[in-house]
Write an enzyme that holds these catalytic residues in place. Sequence first.
Site, PDB file in Angstrom:
ATOM      1  N   GLU A  99      -2.784  -0.940  -9.517  1.00 53.65           N
ATOM      2  CA  GLU A  99      -1.706  -0.639 -10.582  1.00 53.65           C
ATOM      3  C   GLU A  99      -1.578  -1.821 -11.622  1.00 53.65           C
ATOM      4  O   GLU A  99      -1.013  -1.829 -12.574  1.00 53.65           O
ATOM      5  CB  GLU A  99      -0.292  -0.244  -9.889  1.00 53.65           C
ATOM      6  CG  GLU A  99       0.514  -1.459  -9.276  1.00 53.65           C
ATOM      7  CD  GLU A  99       0.013  -1.774  -7.862  1.00 53.65           C
ATOM      8  OE1 GLU A  99       0.646  -2.748  -7.206  1.00 53.65           O
ATOM      9  OE2 GLU A  99      -1.117  -1.425  -7.466  1.00 53.65           O
ATOM     10  N   HIS A 115      -3.875  -4.817  -5.406  1.00 49.34           N
ATOM     11  CA  HIS A 115      -3.233  -3.835  -6.588  1.00 49.34           C
ATOM     12  C   HIS A 115      -3.789  -3.425  -7.678  1.00 49.34           C
ATOM     13  O   HIS A 115      -3.805  -3.854  -8.498  1.00 49.34           O
ATOM     14  CB  HIS A 115      -2.117  -4.664  -7.024  1.00 49.34           C
ATOM     15  CG  HIS A 115      -1.160  -5.279  -5.907  1.00 49.34           C
ATOM     16  ND1 HIS A 115       0.143  -4.754  -5.511  1.00 49.34           N
ATOM     17  CD2 HIS A 115      -1.148  -6.330  -5.124  1.00 49.34           C
ATOM     18  CE1 HIS A 115       0.674  -5.387  -4.856  1.00 49.34           C
ATOM     19  NE2 HIS A 115       0.015  -6.376  -4.246  1.00 49.34           N
ATOM     20  N   CYS A 147      -0.556  -2.721  -0.490  1.00 50.31           N
ATOM     21  CA  CYS A 147      -0.017  -4.199  -0.013  1.00 50.31           C
ATOM     22  C   CYS A 147       1.163  -3.684   0.898  1.00 50.31           C
ATOM     23  O   CYS A 147       0.640  -3.176   2.017  1.00 50.31           O
ATOM     24  CB  CYS A 147       0.704  -5.114  -1.154  1.00 50.31           C
ATOM     25  SG  CYS A 147       0.835  -6.678  -0.859  1.00 50.31           S
TER      26      CYS A 147
END
Length: 227
Positions: A197, A195, A86
């Site tokens: 994560e 994302h 991002c």
Amino acid sequence: MKLAVVVFPGSNCDVDLYEALRLFPTVKVEYVSHKCADLSGFDGVLLPGGFSYGDYLRCGAIARFSKIMPEIVRMANEGKPVFGTCNGFQILTEAGLLPGALKQNDSLKFVCKTVAVRVENNKTPFTTRYQKDEVIALPIAHADGSYFADEETLAQLEANGQVVFRYADENPNGSLHDIAGICNEKGNVLGLMPHPERAVEALLGNEDGRRVFESLLEYGTVKTEEK
């Protein structure tokens, strides 16, 4: 494997990255300030999402001049893995470590949802645990995620296999060629708007992002054995 998670003023996904990496007992992960000028001893570096410096001027434009950036460039040039998600992707383009730019979404609205993403290149340090053309689900959360580059650059990216991830079912932001993530020519620098994560445990909704980090750790293990 020792990894650095860089914290810029305005980062808000640094904890997400840190905690995702803490799931793996063989990883030593540390927060590193944007003021740091020495990343020696680290095997790789990760740039988190967020709004570095409040996204003033352009997303990532000020972070690109942070004291830590020459060290990140050095690590990239040495072939060490550098990952930006991002806002981290935006910073990597502003720093010239990845070609092109991220501009405002075509909708002119912030988009936050889970999207289908296709793995286009599974031979990078970040994607070996995926199958080529596998479609996975990853969350996005951005207002400036539309990838843009000139036609010559796009042609080079496609020809060199540098398009690593592509939006599959829908293009949520207007990115050219449906690009969700790209790497440099060496493959050791990856920028990704979604994302991973935030998709590492079933508790979070799915685990499709976990293999980005598993691939990275596998790469680090191989590199250590080669020394």
